[in-house]
Motif scaffolding. Sequence first.
Motif, PDB file in Angstrom:
ATOM      1  N   GLY A  40      26.047 114.724  -9.097  1.00  0.00           N
ATOM      2  CA  GLY A  40      25.314 115.196 -10.265  1.00  0.00           C
ATOM      3  C   GLY A  40      26.275 115.307 -11.430  1.00  0.00           C
ATOM      4  N   GLY A  41      25.746 115.316 -12.620  1.00  0.00           N
ATOM      5  CA  GLY A  41      26.588 115.390 -13.812  1.00  0.00           C
ATOM      6  C   GLY A  41      27.351 116.700 -13.890  1.00  0.00           C
ATOM      7  N   LYS A  46      26.467 122.023  -9.267  1.00  0.00           N
ATOM      8  CA  LYS A  46      26.959 121.639  -7.935  1.00  0.00           C
ATOM      9  C   LYS A  46      27.809 122.762  -7.336  1.00  0.00           C
ATOM     10  CE  LYS A  46      29.055 117.971  -9.538  1.00  0.00           C
ATOM     11  NZ  LYS A  46      28.781 118.225 -10.977  1.00  0.00           N
ATOM     12  N   SER A  47      28.742 123.288  -8.132  1.00  0.00           N
ATOM     13  CA  SER A  47      29.571 124.381  -7.616  1.00  0.00           C
ATOM     14  C   SER A  47      28.742 125.635  -7.395  1.00  0.00           C
ATOM     15  CB  SER A  47      30.734 124.687  -8.579  1.00  0.00           C
ATOM     16  OG  SER A  47      31.579 123.564  -8.699  1.00  0.00           O
ATOM     17  N   VAL A  48      27.767 125.852  -8.255  1.00  0.00           N
ATOM     18  CA  VAL A  48      26.862 126.992  -8.086  1.00  0.00           C
ATOM     19  C   VAL A  48      26.129 126.865  -6.738  1.00  0.00           C
ATOM     20  CG1 VAL A  48      24.697 128.005  -8.937  1.00  0.00           C
ATOM     21  CG2 VAL A  48      26.577 127.559 -10.532  1.00  0.00           C
ATOM     22  N   ALA A  49      25.704 125.668  -6.408  1.00  0.00           N
ATOM     23  CA  ALA A  49      25.017 125.459  -5.126  1.00  0.00           C
ATOM     24  C   ALA A  49      25.952 125.807  -3.962  1.00  0.00           C
ATOM     25  CB  ALA A  49      24.521 124.019  -5.017  1.00  0.00           C
ATOM     26  N   TYR A 218      19.607 116.987 -10.029  1.00  0.00           N
ATOM     27  CA  TYR A 218      19.189 116.694 -11.392  1.00  0.00           C
ATOM     28  C   TYR A 218      18.178 117.737 -11.826  1.00  0.00           C
ATOM     29  CZ  TYR A 218      17.463 114.092 -15.419  1.00  0.00           C
ATOM     30  OH  TYR A 218      17.105 113.711 -16.691  1.00  0.00           O
ATOM     31  N   LYS A 219      18.452 118.365 -12.963  1.00  0.00           N
ATOM     32  CA  LYS A 219      17.588 119.443 -13.462  1.00  0.00           C
ATOM     33  C   LYS A 219      17.294 120.486 -12.379  1.00  0.00           C
ATOM     34  CE  LYS A 219      15.706 117.093 -17.436  1.00  0.00           C
ATOM     35  NZ  LYS A 219      14.545 116.543 -18.148  1.00  0.00           N
ATOM     36  N   PRO A 253      31.731 104.138 -10.908  1.00  0.00           N
ATOM     37  CA  PRO A 253      31.283 104.484 -12.253  1.00  0.00           C
ATOM     38  C   PRO A 253      31.563 105.943 -12.579  1.00  0.00           C
ATOM     39  CG  PRO A 253      29.436 104.530 -10.759  1.00  0.00           C
ATOM     40  CD  PRO A 253      30.660 104.261  -9.936  1.00  0.00           C
ATOM     41  N   ASP A 254      32.832 106.342 -12.410  1.00  0.00           N
ATOM     42  CA  ASP A 254      33.197 107.745 -12.637  1.00  0.00           C
ATOM     43  C   ASP A 254      32.778 108.247 -14.011  1.00  0.00           C
ATOM     44  OD1 ASP A 254      36.296 107.847 -10.789  1.00  0.00           O
ATOM     45  OD2 ASP A 254      34.241 108.233 -10.223  1.00  0.00           O
ATOM     46  N   GLN A 255      32.933 107.390 -14.976  1.00  0.00           N
ATOM     47  CA  GLN A 255      32.675 107.790 -16.359  1.00  0.00           C
ATOM     48  C   GLN A 255      31.226 108.216 -16.563  1.00  0.00           C
ATOM     49  OE1 GLN A 255      34.197 105.157 -15.392  1.00  0.00           O
ATOM     50  NE2 GLN A 255      36.252 105.224 -16.250  1.00  0.00           N
ATOM     51  N   ALA A 256      30.340 107.693 -15.721  1.00  0.00           N
ATOM     52  CA  ALA A 256      28.926 107.999 -15.884  1.00  0.00           C
ATOM     53  C   ALA A 256      28.638 109.486 -15.810  1.00  0.00           C
ATOM     54  CB  ALA A 256      28.115 107.273 -14.810  1.00  0.00           C
ATOM     55  N   SER A 257      29.557 110.239 -15.189  1.00  0.00           N
ATOM     56  CA  SER A 257      29.236 111.637 -14.922  1.00  0.00           C
ATOM     57  C   SER A 257      29.852 112.597 -15.933  1.00  0.00           C
ATOM     58  CB  SER A 257      29.731 112.020 -13.538  1.00  0.00           C
ATOM     59  OG  SER A 257      31.131 111.925 -13.511  1.00  0.00           O
ATOM     60  N   SER A 258      30.755 112.118 -16.776  1.00  0.00           N
ATOM     61  CA  SER A 258      31.389 113.089 -17.662  1.00  0.00           C
ATOM     62  C   SER A 258      31.125 112.816 -19.127  1.00  0.00           C
ATOM     63  CB  SER A 258      32.889 113.155 -17.393  1.00  0.00           C
ATOM     64  OG  SER A 258      33.432 111.874 -17.303  1.00  0.00           O
TER      65      SER A 258
END
Length: 258
Positions: A40-41, A46-49, A218-219, A253-258
């Motif tokens: 996820g972005g 993610k860390s909260v989960a 996502y969301k 595609p690492d860049q896609a997330s940041s």
Amino acid sequence: MSERNVVVRMRDVHKSFSGVSILAGLSFELERGKCLGIMGGSGTGKSVALRHVIGLMKPDSGVVEVAGDDLAALDRKGLAAMRRRMGYVFQEGALINWLTVAENLALPLKENTKLSPSEIDQKVQEKLALVRIPDAGAKYPTEISGGMKKRVGIARALITDPALILYDEPNAGLDPEISRSINRLMRDVSEELGVSSLVVEHRVDCLRTVADEVLFLYKGQALVHEPTESFFRPKNTRLREFLGVDAADAQSPDQASS
Ligand SMILES: Nc1ncnc2c1ncn2[C@@H]1O[C@H](COP(=O)(O)OP(=O)(O)O)[C@@H](O)[C@H]1O
Ligand SMILES: [Mg+2]
């Protein structure tokens, strides 16, 4: 009972901070012995989960179960006992610099068990061997490389022989070659110990190597949750965008997330 095979279950978990919704009905199950990746972005929760799984955060609503126990129903002692059955690999090693590697690994055993010094030494040596750095015990964290620190972090997470290990961005700060060796180690460790794992990571190579299934957060919800193979050949438009999909097979595609 099929219940017994589920190590982590989140059911319709909601969590907001200052009125901003972060988790908005997150549901998933992790089966015993399996590895589930969470993508996820940045800032999607993610860390909260992961913190909900360790019981460091409580949901506003919904249920978090670990090994069949509803975390909300456990008292302080019960939660502490549950946490000792989980290993957590922090992004930044979190090693204590004035203790040797062996002393860092011994610490949770000294604090939480009645093992004798020689039994502790034996466990420390066993875990150092498991992460393929049998001779690193006498070194200090400042004397070892980033990749070795990550190995020590994994050894420390495993020192109490947990049934579940959680990794938060295990590739962060590592170059591609070291990342690959860490990813192979994570996979080998799962296979050798049969431990269940949850891995938050947005690098495709990592999850391709270690995960049996991947979830796209996502969301605040699991928009996609599929076996790793099909996850990376997505039909979902939003996931295709996130992965930059035409390139997904050829490069990361690492860049896609940041
Ligand atoms: N303890 C907290 N108090 C307030 N906001 C928080 C707290 N923890 C996380 N958040 C917010 O929740 C969102 C998701 O954070 P996080 O789970 O760390 O994202 P990521 O997916 O990058 O790991 C962020 O906007 C973050 O600022
Ligand atoms: Mg995070």
